[in-house]
Write a protein that holds these residues in place. Structure first.
Motif, short mmCIF file in Angstrom:
data_model
loop_
_atom_site.label_atom_id
_atom_site.label_comp_id
_atom_site.label_asym_id
_atom_site.label_seq_id
_atom_site.Cartn_x
_atom_site.Cartn_y
_atom_site.Cartn_z
N ARG A 163 -11.04 16.78 -18.83
CA ARG A 163 -9.62 16.95 -19.06
C ARG A 163 -8.86 16.35 -17.87
O ARG A 163 -9.37 16.33 -16.75
N SER A 164 -7.63 15.90 -18.09
CA SER A 164 -6.90 15.27 -16.99
C SER A 164 -5.40 15.50 -17.11
O SER A 164 -4.88 15.77 -18.20
N ARG A 165 -4.73 15.38 -15.98
CA ARG A 165 -3.27 15.46 -15.92
C ARG A 165 -2.77 14.54 -14.82
O ARG A 165 -3.29 14.57 -13.69
N LEU A 166 -1.78 13.72 -15.14
CA LEU A 166 -1.21 12.82 -14.15
C LEU A 166 -0.34 13.60 -13.17
O LEU A 166 0.53 14.37 -13.58
N LEU A 167 -0.59 13.40 -11.88
CA LEU A 167 0.21 14.05 -10.84
C LEU A 167 1.33 13.14 -10.35
O LEU A 167 2.47 13.56 -10.23
N PHE A 168 0.99 11.90 -10.04
CA PHE A 168 1.99 10.93 -9.61
C PHE A 168 1.39 9.53 -9.62
O PHE A 168 0.18 9.36 -9.70
N LYS A 169 2.28 8.54 -9.53
CA LYS A 169 1.86 7.15 -9.40
C LYS A 169 2.08 6.74 -7.95
O LYS A 169 3.15 6.95 -7.39
N GLU A 170 1.07 6.15 -7.35
CA GLU A 170 1.11 5.78 -5.94
C GLU A 170 1.17 4.27 -5.79
O GLU A 170 0.69 3.51 -6.65
N ARG A 171 1.78 3.81 -4.71
CA ARG A 171 1.82 2.37 -4.42
C ARG A 171 1.38 2.13 -2.98
O ARG A 171 1.47 3.01 -2.12
N TYR A 172 0.90 0.91 -2.72
CA TYR A 172 0.44 0.53 -1.40
C TYR A 172 1.58 -0.12 -0.62
O TYR A 172 2.38 -0.88 -1.15
N ARG A 173 1.63 0.20 0.70
CA ARG A 173 2.62 -0.40 1.60
C ARG A 173 1.92 -0.93 2.85
O ARG A 173 0.89 -0.40 3.28
N LEU A 174 2.48 -1.97 3.41
CA LEU A 174 1.96 -2.53 4.66
C LEU A 174 2.43 -1.63 5.80
O LEU A 174 3.62 -1.35 5.95
N VAL A 175 1.47 -1.18 6.63
CA VAL A 175 1.77 -0.19 7.67
C VAL A 175 1.27 -0.69 9.02
O VAL A 175 0.18 -1.29 9.12
N CYS A 176 2.04 -0.39 10.07
CA CYS A 176 1.64 -0.74 11.45
C CYS A 176 2.25 0.30 12.38
O CYS A 176 3.01 1.17 11.95
N ARG A 177 1.94 0.19 13.68
CA ARG A 177 2.56 1.11 14.62
C ARG A 177 4.04 0.78 14.76
O ARG A 177 4.47 -0.34 14.48
N HIS A 178 4.81 1.77 15.17
CA HIS A 178 6.26 1.64 15.12
C HIS A 178 6.78 0.48 15.96
O HIS A 178 7.80 -0.15 15.61
N ASP A 179 6.11 0.17 17.07
CA ASP A 179 6.60 -0.90 17.96
C ASP A 179 5.67 -2.11 17.93
O ASP A 179 5.46 -2.78 18.95
N HIS A 180 5.09 -2.40 16.76
CA HIS A 180 4.18 -3.54 16.64
C HIS A 180 4.92 -4.82 17.03
O HIS A 180 6.00 -5.12 16.50
#
Length: 300
Positions: A163-180
């Motif tokens: 059995r299943s239930r959708l919780l949310f749809k996720e997306r990918y983002r480009l991430v780096c340190r704040h002062d890259h």
């Protein structure tokens, strides 16, 4: 149980009514049956039990010694059976003592269970959660063997029999340190490929993923310099180095040490699901847990 073989258990309800009323007419009214039907059932009881059970008396019928001995044990047995097959009582989380076993990756722990955890502890203070990492190929077997109650998983690879239930749809983002130093602005595709990337490989040691497939389709490649099995370690790596990573947005959106940058290439996201076996689908406690988790995510 051998004594019950060949005996219509409905006859025991008739016997209980007869022993209580000691009158065929009143017993029939209590059972919503006709008097002749109860008389036929009494005859069957006498034959099955080898005893007349009820004999004519001055004020109706009086039980035999065998019937008198049956009266209380039969009443208790019928009450126990009625209780056993009754509809389950509403779940009371405040008094329940349950250990729920949940399969979740570190990302699922952070994005799904952590938002619900504090409220869950307050609502069900005597209940416990046992979190486990279970590969998708073992989910069905673990649930079938009563070793697992719930899984937080992606739609891709989820066993179809659960059995299943959708919780949310996720997306990918480009991430780096704040002062890259190289990502004060969104990079071009060429700049993106020259950055040093971290990749999450749950099975361990992989250096090629969905992003690399998308780049390869247009004749490009990137520099993947680190492969790790867990998302949580990636965040620590990004804050201490100039490496970058494409990560699920919910994992990093509240981290002030990290910066989210628009990537020059679109990568398909994923559906985050709850999965559970049929055996607990209608269980009031399990229904409550599923609804509680889903509601906690909506309230974020």
């Amino acid at each position: 149980m051998n004594n019950l073989r060949g005996l219509d258990l409905n006859l025991l309800l008739t016997l209980d009514a007869l022993l209580s009323e000691q009158n065929v007419t009143r017993a029939a009214a209590r059972l919503h049956l006709s008097q002749p039907s109860v008389s036929v059932q009494l005859a069957k009881l006498r034959e099955s039990l080898g005893d007349p059970l009820l004999l004519p008396g001055p004020r109706g019928m009086r039980p035999t010694a065998r019937a008198e001995a049956l009266r209380e044990p039969l009443r208790q047995a019928l009450q126990a059976l009625d209780h056993a097959i009754a509809s389950p009582q509403p779940f009371d989380p405040g008094s329940a003592k349950i250990t729920w076993r949940i399969a979740a990756s570190d990302y699922s722990e952070y994005s799904v269970l952590l938002p619900a955890l504090d409220a869950l502890r307050k609502a069900a203070p005597a209940c416990r959660l046992a979190l486990q990492e279970v590969p998708s190929r073992r989910l069905s077997a673990a649930m079938e063997q009563d070793k697992l109650d719930l899984a937080i998983f992606t739609r891709t690879g989820a066993p179809p029999e659960l059995r299943s239930r959708l919780l949310f749809k996720e997306r990918y983002r480009l991430v780096c340190r704040h002062d890259h130093p190289d990502l004060q602005h969104a990079p071009t595709l060429a700049q993106f490929c020259q950055l040093e990337h971290v990749i999450v490989s749950p099975d361990g040691g992989g250096f090629f993923g969905n992003t690399d497939e998308a780049l390869a389709a247009i004749g490009l490649s990137r520099k993947v310099v680190l492969s790790v099995p867990h998302f949580s370690f990636v965040c620590a790596v990004l804050t201490r180095t100039d490496m970058v990573a494409l990560l699920p947005e919910r994992l990093v959106q509240d981290n002030p040490a990290l910066k989210i940058v628009d990537a020059p290439i679109e990568i398909d996201g994923f559906d985050k699901m709850m999965l559970w076996p049929e055996r607990v689908h209608r269980d009031p406690a399990h229904q409550w847990l599923r609804e509680f988790i889903a509601s906690a995510l909506k309230e974020e």
